[in-house]
Motif scaffolding. Sequence first.
Motif, PDB file in Angstrom:
ATOM      1  N   ILE A   1    -110.830  73.905  -1.842  1.00 47.75           N
ATOM      2  CA  ILE A   1    -109.639  73.058  -1.954  1.00 47.75           C
ATOM      3  C   ILE A   1    -108.830  73.259  -0.673  1.00 47.75           C
ATOM      4  O   ILE A   1    -108.653  74.392  -0.216  1.00 47.75           O
ATOM      5  CB  ILE A   1    -108.772  73.477  -3.168  1.00 47.75           C
ATOM      6  N   TYR A   2    -108.373  72.165  -0.096  1.00 47.64           N
ATOM      7  CA  TYR A   2    -107.517  72.232   1.093  1.00 47.64           C
ATOM      8  C   TYR A   2    -106.162  71.627   0.740  1.00 47.64           C
ATOM      9  O   TYR A   2    -106.085  70.480   0.304  1.00 47.64           O
ATOM     10  CB  TYR A   2    -108.122  71.424   2.246  1.00 47.64           C
ATOM     11  N   LEU A   3    -105.107  72.410   0.939  1.00 52.27           N
ATOM     12  CA  LEU A   3    -103.755  71.950   0.629  1.00 52.27           C
ATOM     13  C   LEU A   3    -102.874  72.081   1.854  1.00 52.27           C
ATOM     14  O   LEU A   3    -103.028  73.012   2.632  1.00 52.27           O
ATOM     15  CB  LEU A   3    -103.152  72.806  -0.493  1.00 52.27           C
ATOM     16  N   GLU A   4    -101.941  71.164   1.965  1.00 51.85           N
ATOM     17  CA  GLU A   4    -100.949  71.308   3.030  1.00 51.85           C
ATOM     18  C   GLU A   4     -99.673  71.825   2.380  1.00 51.85           C
ATOM     19  O   GLU A   4     -99.256  71.314   1.350  1.00 51.85           O
ATOM     20  CB  GLU A   4    -100.701  69.956   3.685  1.00 51.85           C
ATOM     21  N   LEU A   5     -99.082  72.871   2.973  1.00 55.87           N
ATOM     22  CA  LEU A   5     -97.866  73.377   2.354  1.00 55.87           C
ATOM     23  C   LEU A   5     -96.901  73.934   3.395  1.00 55.87           C
ATOM     24  O   LEU A   5     -97.268  74.159   4.553  1.00 55.87           O
ATOM     25  CB  LEU A   5     -98.189  74.432   1.299  1.00 55.87           C
ATOM     26  N   VAL A   6     -95.651  74.141   2.943  1.00 53.23           N
ATOM     27  CA  VAL A   6     -94.617  74.752   3.785  1.00 53.23           C
ATOM     28  C   VAL A   6     -94.570  76.227   3.388  1.00 53.23           C
ATOM     29  O   VAL A   6     -94.105  76.561   2.294  1.00 53.23           O
ATOM     30  CB  VAL A   6     -93.246  74.069   3.532  1.00 53.23           C
ATOM     31  N   PRO A   7     -95.074  77.137   4.247  1.00 53.45           N
ATOM     32  CA  PRO A   7     -95.178  78.540   3.844  1.00 53.45           C
ATOM     33  C   PRO A   7     -93.831  79.175   3.502  1.00 53.45           C
ATOM     34  O   PRO A   7     -93.750  80.060   2.653  1.00 53.45           O
ATOM     35  CB  PRO A   7     -95.847  79.231   5.037  1.00 53.45           C
ATOM     36  N   GLU A   8     -92.774  78.687   4.128  1.00 54.28           N
ATOM     37  CA  GLU A   8     -91.430  79.220   3.856  1.00 54.28           C
ATOM     38  C   GLU A   8     -91.083  79.054   2.368  1.00 54.28           C
ATOM     39  O   GLU A   8     -90.469  79.929   1.758  1.00 54.28           O
ATOM     40  CB  GLU A   8     -90.421  78.488   4.762  1.00 54.28           C
ATOM     41  N   ASN A   9     -91.506  77.924   1.760  1.00 50.98           N
ATOM     42  CA  ASN A   9     -91.223  77.701   0.334  1.00 50.98           C
ATOM     43  C   ASN A   9     -91.942  78.724  -0.546  1.00 50.98           C
ATOM     44  O   ASN A   9     -91.394  79.226  -1.518  1.00 50.98           O
ATOM     45  CB  ASN A   9     -91.663  76.289  -0.091  1.00 50.98           C
ATOM     46  N   LEU A  10     -93.185  79.023  -0.170  1.00 52.72           N
ATOM     47  CA  LEU A  10     -93.949  80.012  -0.931  1.00 52.72           C
ATOM     48  C   LEU A  10     -93.349  81.410  -0.726  1.00 52.72           C
ATOM     49  O   LEU A  10     -93.213  82.193  -1.660  1.00 52.72           O
ATOM     50  CB  LEU A  10     -95.427  79.973  -0.489  1.00 52.72           C
ATOM     51  N   SER A  11     -92.950  81.676   0.507  1.00 52.42           N
ATOM     52  CA  SER A  11     -92.347  82.970   0.838  1.00 52.42           C
ATOM     53  C   SER A  11     -91.068  83.182   0.022  1.00 52.42           C
ATOM     54  O   SER A  11     -90.825  84.247  -0.533  1.00 52.42           O
ATOM     55  CB  SER A  11     -92.047  83.021   2.334  1.00 52.42           C
ATOM     56  N   ARG A  12     -90.272  82.113  -0.078  1.00 55.14           N
ATOM     57  CA  ARG A  12     -89.007  82.208  -0.817  1.00 55.14           C
ATOM     58  C   ARG A  12     -89.261  82.484  -2.307  1.00 55.14           C
ATOM     59  O   ARG A  12     -88.577  83.286  -2.932  1.00 55.14           O
ATOM     60  CB  ARG A  12     -88.219  80.906  -0.653  1.00 55.14           C
ATOM     61  N   ALA A  13     -90.269  81.811  -2.846  1.00 52.57           N
ATOM     62  CA  ALA A  13     -90.610  82.016  -4.265  1.00 52.57           C
ATOM     63  C   ALA A  13     -91.054  83.459  -4.504  1.00 52.57           C
ATOM     64  O   ALA A  13     -90.671  84.086  -5.495  1.00 52.57           O
ATOM     65  CB  ALA A  13     -91.709  81.040  -4.682  1.00 52.57           C
ATOM     66  N   LEU A  14     -91.845  83.996  -3.575  1.00 53.05           N
ATOM     67  CA  LEU A  14     -92.363  85.361  -3.756  1.00 53.05           C
ATOM     68  C   LEU A  14     -91.274  86.418  -3.568  1.00 53.05           C
ATOM     69  O   LEU A  14     -91.372  87.518  -4.090  1.00 53.05           O
ATOM     70  CB  LEU A  14     -93.525  85.618  -2.792  1.00 53.05           C
ATOM     71  N   LYS A  15     -90.219  86.064  -2.814  1.00 51.15           N
ATOM     72  CA  LYS A  15     -89.122  87.037  -2.615  1.00 51.15           C
ATOM     73  C   LYS A  15     -88.416  87.342  -3.929  1.00 51.15           C
ATOM     74  O   LYS A  15     -87.834  88.406  -4.096  1.00 51.15           O
ATOM     75  CB  LYS A  15     -88.127  86.508  -1.577  1.00 51.15           C
ATOM     76  N   THR A  16     -88.466  86.394  -4.879  1.00 54.33           N
ATOM     77  CA  THR A  16     -87.808  86.642  -6.171  1.00 54.33           C
ATOM     78  C   THR A  16     -88.672  87.562  -7.028  1.00 54.33           C
ATOM     79  O   THR A  16     -88.296  87.925  -8.132  1.00 54.33           O
ATOM     80  CB  THR A  16     -87.595  85.318  -6.951  1.00 54.33           C
ATOM     81  N   ALA A  17     -89.861  87.927  -6.514  1.00 55.80           N
ATOM     82  CA  ALA A  17     -90.843  88.620  -7.348  1.00 55.80           C
ATOM     83  C   ALA A  17     -91.039  90.084  -6.987  1.00 55.80           C
ATOM     84  O   ALA A  17     -91.993  90.695  -7.434  1.00 55.80           O
ATOM     85  CB  ALA A  17     -92.184  87.893  -7.236  1.00 55.80           C
ATOM     86  N   HIS A  18     -90.123  90.664  -6.171  1.00 56.30           N
ATOM     87  CA  HIS A  18     -90.464  92.000  -5.660  1.00 56.30           C
ATOM     88  C   HIS A  18     -90.488  93.076  -6.743  1.00 56.30           C
ATOM     89  O   HIS A  18     -91.013  94.164  -6.524  1.00 56.30           O
ATOM     90  CB  HIS A  18     -89.565  92.398  -4.477  1.00 56.30           C
ATOM     91  N   SER A  19     -89.930  92.786  -7.949  1.00 59.04           N
ATOM     92  CA  SER A  19     -90.059  93.790  -9.022  1.00 59.04           C
ATOM     93  C   SER A  19     -90.741  93.176 -10.245  1.00 59.04           C
ATOM     94  O   SER A  19     -90.563  93.636 -11.370  1.00 59.04           O
ATOM     95  CB  SER A  19     -88.671  94.299  -9.411  1.00 59.04           C
ATOM     96  N   ALA A  20     -91.509  92.124 -10.025  1.00 59.16           N
ATOM     97  CA  ALA A  20     -92.073  91.366 -11.146  1.00 59.16           C
ATOM     98  C   ALA A  20     -93.148  92.136 -11.901  1.00 59.16           C
ATOM     99  O   ALA A  20     -93.815  93.003 -11.347  1.00 59.16           O
ATOM    100  CB  ALA A  20     -92.660  90.059 -10.625  1.00 59.16           C
ATOM    101  N   LYS A  21     -93.321  91.770 -13.176  1.00 58.81           N
ATOM    102  CA  LYS A  21     -94.423  92.323 -13.960  1.00 58.81           C
ATOM    103  C   LYS A  21     -95.725  91.603 -13.607  1.00 58.81           C
ATOM    104  O   LYS A  21     -96.807  92.177 -13.627  1.00 58.81           O
ATOM    105  CB  LYS A  21     -94.137  92.156 -15.458  1.00 58.81           C
ATOM    106  N   ALA A  22     -95.589  90.310 -13.312  1.00 59.98           N
ATOM    107  CA  ALA A  22     -96.773  89.533 -12.931  1.00 59.98           C
ATOM    108  C   ALA A  22     -96.321  88.258 -12.241  1.00 59.98           C
ATOM    109  O   ALA A  22     -95.202  87.779 -12.454  1.00 59.98           O
ATOM    110  CB  ALA A  22     -97.602  89.178 -14.159  1.00 59.98           C
ATOM    111  N   VAL A  23     -97.189  87.740 -11.378  1.00 65.01           N
ATOM    112  CA  VAL A  23     -96.940  86.438 -10.747  1.00 65.01           C
ATOM    113  C   VAL A  23     -98.176  85.582 -10.976  1.00 65.01           C
ATOM    114  O   VAL A  23     -99.296  86.011 -10.702  1.00 65.01           O
ATOM    115  CB  VAL A  23     -96.676  86.588  -9.229  1.00 65.01           C
ATOM    116  N   LYS A  24     -97.948  84.381 -11.510  1.00 62.41           N
ATOM    117  CA  LYS A  24     -99.059  83.455 -11.722  1.00 62.41           C
ATOM    118  C   LYS A  24     -98.874  82.256 -10.799  1.00 62.41           C
ATOM    119  O   LYS A  24     -97.766  81.723 -10.695  1.00 62.41           O
ATOM    120  CB  LYS A  24     -99.105  82.991 -13.180  1.00 62.41           C
TER     121      LYS A  24
END
Length: 284
Positions: A79-102
């Motif tokens: 699968i090839y997707l085009e994305l803005v990595p900053e958006n993914l980075s921002r989402a993952l920043k909310t996860a630094h103490s998460a139990k899981a990320v899906k």
Amino acid sequence: MRFRATIVDLACLNNFSRVINTISKLTKTCTLRLTVCKLYFILSDKVANGGASMWCELCQGNFFDEFQMEGVAAEHNEIYLELVPENLSRALKTAHSAKAVKIKLTNKHCPCLRVAVELPSLSSSSRIVTHDIPVGVIPRRIWNDFREPTMPDFDVSIYLPVLKIMKSVVERMKNLSNFIVIEANLSGEMNLKIETDLVSVTTHFKDLGNPPWASEDGCQSSAQGRNLESMAEARIDIKKLQQLLAGQQVNPTKALCNIVSKRIVHFILLHEDVSLQYFIPALA
């Protein structure tokens, strides 16, 4: 076409978050290529147009506890997707103490990567924060535009100094000039130089060592038979070099650069579970 993945291990999550943060510093948009075993983040600005290009490769098994994908077709299981990595980075920043990320590819109103972050909660019910990151699905017919760049026929290949030191040198030079000259030879010496009408500054590094490419796999390069002291140089956009160094929060296990005189500088940064190649074209 289906994709879903889960990260439970906190160290893996922080590591993955760091990789995405690095990529977001290098480019506003990129291509995410998903295969059964690997993820690739690709930027293929045509070097001919003066753009940098990037190839970052991760083994999914080093990051994800679960990873399922079905490509566009059985014989093209990718699968090839085009994305803005900053958006993914921002989402993952909310996860630094998460139990899981899906992470899941969805298509409600438009194709999205849905990042669901399960946060620890005091009550028995879990708190889930969801981010929908719009992506573009890249059609099969243009996949060939995103092939791994070939190793240039370099004049000199050299290990880089400690990136933190290199970064502070480049940051100081950036205040004085928009361009930097990188030069190196096969005796383990490398210089970073800027020259303007008012000032010229050079930082010398020595005893860096040169990778044993030539002997390793019969890799033919212009480096063979070259005078060891002779410098190969390229003048590049200092901002592009600074972006590359700014994104490296962890010193790689191996960091080197290949210089094709007056044409291109090819950086290779290897971590245990990530390899990043970055190509910066030379300017006249």
